[in-house]
Design an enzyme around this catalytic site. Structure first.
Site, PDB file in Angstrom:
ATOM      1  N   THR A 154       0.857  -1.193   0.000  1.00 51.57           N
ATOM      2  CA  THR A 154       0.000   0.000   0.000  1.00 51.57           C
ATOM      3  C   THR A 154       0.896   1.248   0.000  1.00 51.57           C
ATOM      4  O   THR A 154       2.107   1.152   0.221  1.00 51.57           O
ATOM      5  CB  THR A 154      -0.949   0.017   1.224  1.00 51.57           C
ATOM      6  OG1 THR A 154      -0.171   0.064   2.414  1.00 51.57           O
ATOM      7  CG2 THR A 154      -1.868  -1.188   1.242  1.00 51.57           C
ATOM      8  N   GLU A 191       6.561  12.498  -9.417  1.00 51.06           N
ATOM      9  CA  GLU A 191       5.120  12.439  -9.176  1.00 51.06           C
ATOM     10  C   GLU A 191       4.510  13.828  -9.338  1.00 51.06           C
ATOM     11  O   GLU A 191       5.236  14.823  -9.361  1.00 51.06           O
ATOM     12  CB  GLU A 191       4.863  11.926  -7.756  1.00 51.06           C
ATOM     13  CG  GLU A 191       5.176  10.446  -7.651  1.00 51.06           C
ATOM     14  CD  GLU A 191       4.985   9.924  -6.241  1.00 51.06           C
ATOM     15  OE1 GLU A 191       4.092  10.430  -5.551  1.00 51.06           O
ATOM     16  OE2 GLU A 191       5.733   9.021  -5.855  1.00 51.06           O
ATOM     17  N   ASP A 223      12.123  11.376   1.226  1.00 50.55           N
ATOM     18  CA  ASP A 223      12.175   9.998   0.718  1.00 50.55           C
ATOM     19  C   ASP A 223      13.579   9.414   0.947  1.00 50.55           C
ATOM     20  O   ASP A 223      13.709   8.276   1.417  1.00 50.55           O
ATOM     21  CB  ASP A 223      11.821   9.997  -0.778  1.00 50.55           C
ATOM     22  CG  ASP A 223      11.917   8.607  -1.378  1.00 50.55           C
ATOM     23  OD1 ASP A 223      11.026   7.790  -1.106  1.00 50.55           O
ATOM     24  OD2 ASP A 223      12.902   8.324  -2.103  1.00 50.55           O
ATOM     25  N   LYS A 258      14.750   6.135   3.529  1.00 53.57           N
ATOM     26  CA  LYS A 258      15.568   5.002   3.081  1.00 53.57           C
ATOM     27  C   LYS A 258      16.852   4.908   3.893  1.00 53.57           C
ATOM     28  O   LYS A 258      17.306   3.814   4.260  1.00 53.57           O
ATOM     29  CB  LYS A 258      15.866   5.141   1.594  1.00 53.57           C
ATOM     30  CG  LYS A 258      14.610   4.982   0.731  1.00 53.57           C
ATOM     31  CD  LYS A 258      14.864   5.408  -0.684  1.00 53.57           C
ATOM     32  CE  LYS A 258      13.647   5.182  -1.572  1.00 53.57           C
ATOM     33  NZ  LYS A 258      13.781   5.878  -2.859  1.00 53.57           N
ATOM     34  N   GLY A 314      10.668   1.507  -9.780  1.00 50.27           N
ATOM     35  CA  GLY A 314      10.006   0.987 -10.976  1.00 50.27           C
ATOM     36  C   GLY A 314       9.983  -0.526 -10.984  1.00 50.27           C
ATOM     37  O   GLY A 314      10.089  -1.180  -9.936  1.00 50.27           O
TER      38      GLY A 314
END
Ligand code: NAP
Length: 325
Positions: free
Chosen positions: A82, A196, A207, A211, A303
């Protein structure tokens, strides 16, 4: 036969479902798929032709939350895909918690729960004897976590540096090589689907920070929180700054660092011949080990390549279960 359910049937969920329904991993049967609208479940497995474009139009559609399907008697393995939520980790956090409490194994690409609640979730997995695998959360298909955990566990990881966000790396590369402005490079990235429509989390460095946090906490045993990462994004990087760097054989990249001074994300000068200095949408991570020294690994950080990491984690579940029997 391991019964697998996929919760989150979007870009990754659909691609992974196709691989599993085609029997790409022996010993794993795809039993259910869920989106935000509901789910379809078949104990004897979903075949390739059963996979719909939209779940709510499929035969056997149940208009009910995915949590109804996350039960040990229905499935052995949850693949949680999700959307990443950096505030609460939801709905992924509840899905993963529920699966682990049920004694199911979990594979995920969802950064939110792993970045925000790594300690809680990994302790819960250990307590229940379940696997919690999250290779796909960082660096797409690049095997960063398994590389460290399998091939280098006897060495000591002292520090790491990484280019962990393809969108910002694409923009900075276009600014460097094509001398574009930030605004133009961003617009181009949006037109190509690399950025985006709302790219804030990428551009502001959040982001990358998530990570970095996952790598630091899971590979270096740190217990850091997002609020402890110093974060600066690329929105203030100017064409002039990039041109000045270029004149001295350097460029500017958004680099995350875990080192003596803690965790930080910022645009940094880097030599063009540094192995970490990759361009376009590529990601790269440089590990610094006590004995091995420097090791740099490069690849597509998002991707379709991410499906490779998901499949490998699922394969690891199969291997672990066969050892448990
Ligand atoms: N795409 C990548 O390259 C990539 C790479 C690495 C990691 N990731 C991470 O992997 C995850 C999945 O990425 P994606 O690109 O596949 O996302 P996506 O295309 O946006 O798909 C997300 C899916 O989750 C479903 N969903 C939302 N809320 C739900 C809920 N409460 N219960 C059940 N399903 C729910 C959505 O359903 P609806 O369709 O009904 O809204 C949709 O099917 C994200 O956390 C992302 O950050 C993605």
């Amino acid at each position: 036969m391991i019964k697998c359910i996929i919760v989150g049937y979007g870009f990754l969920g659909k691609r992974l479902a196709r691989e599993l329904a085609a029997g790409k991993i022996a010993g794993v049967k795809l039993a259910g798929i869920a989106s935000s609208k509901g789910y379809i479940y078949r104990a004897d497995g979903l075949a390739h032709e059963d996979l719909p474009e939209r779940i709510d139009r499929a035969r056997g559609f149940e208009e009910a939350p995915a949590s109804e399907m996350i039960r040990r008697e229905l499935a052995d393995l949850l693949v949680e895909l999700t959307p990443t939520n950096i505030e609460s980790g939801e709905p992924g956090l509840s899905h993963i918690r529920q699966a682990l409490e049920e004694g199911m194994d979990v594979v995920t690409a969802n950064k939110g729960p792993i970045a925000l609640a790594f300690e809680e979730l990994s302790s819960l997995a250990e307590e229940r004897g379940s696997l919690l695998l999250y290779e796909a959360t960082v660096g797409g298909g690049i095997p960063l976590i398994s590389l460290q955990k399998r091939c280098l566990m006897a060495d000591e990881l002292l520090s790491l540096r990484g280019i962990l966000n393809g969108t910002t790396n694409y923009i900075l590369s276009r600014m460097h090589f094509e001398e574009m402005t930030f605004e133009l490079a961003l617009r181009e990235a949006q037109m190509l689907g690399i950025a985006e429509r709302d790219p804030t989390l990428d551009l502001e460095g959040v982001d990358t920070a998530l990570k970095l946090l996952i790598l630091a906490n899971s590979l270096m045993g740190l217990r850091k929180k997002l609020s402890e990462v110093k974060i600066r994004g690329i929105t203030k990087v100017t064409s002039e700054a990039i041109a000045a760097a270029k004149e001295s054989g350097m460029t500017i990249k958004l680099i995350g660092v875990v080192g003596e001074n803690g965790l930080s994300v910022a645009p940094r000068l880097i030599r063009l011949n540094d192995p970490l200095c990759v361009h376009g949408t590529l990601n790269a991570v440089n590990f610094n080990h006590r004995i091995l020294g420097n090791l740099t690994i490069i690849g597509e950080g998002a991707g379709e390549s991410t499906v490779s990491a998901l499949l490998n984690d699922i394969y690891e579940v199969v291997r672990a279960r066969s050892r448990r029997l």
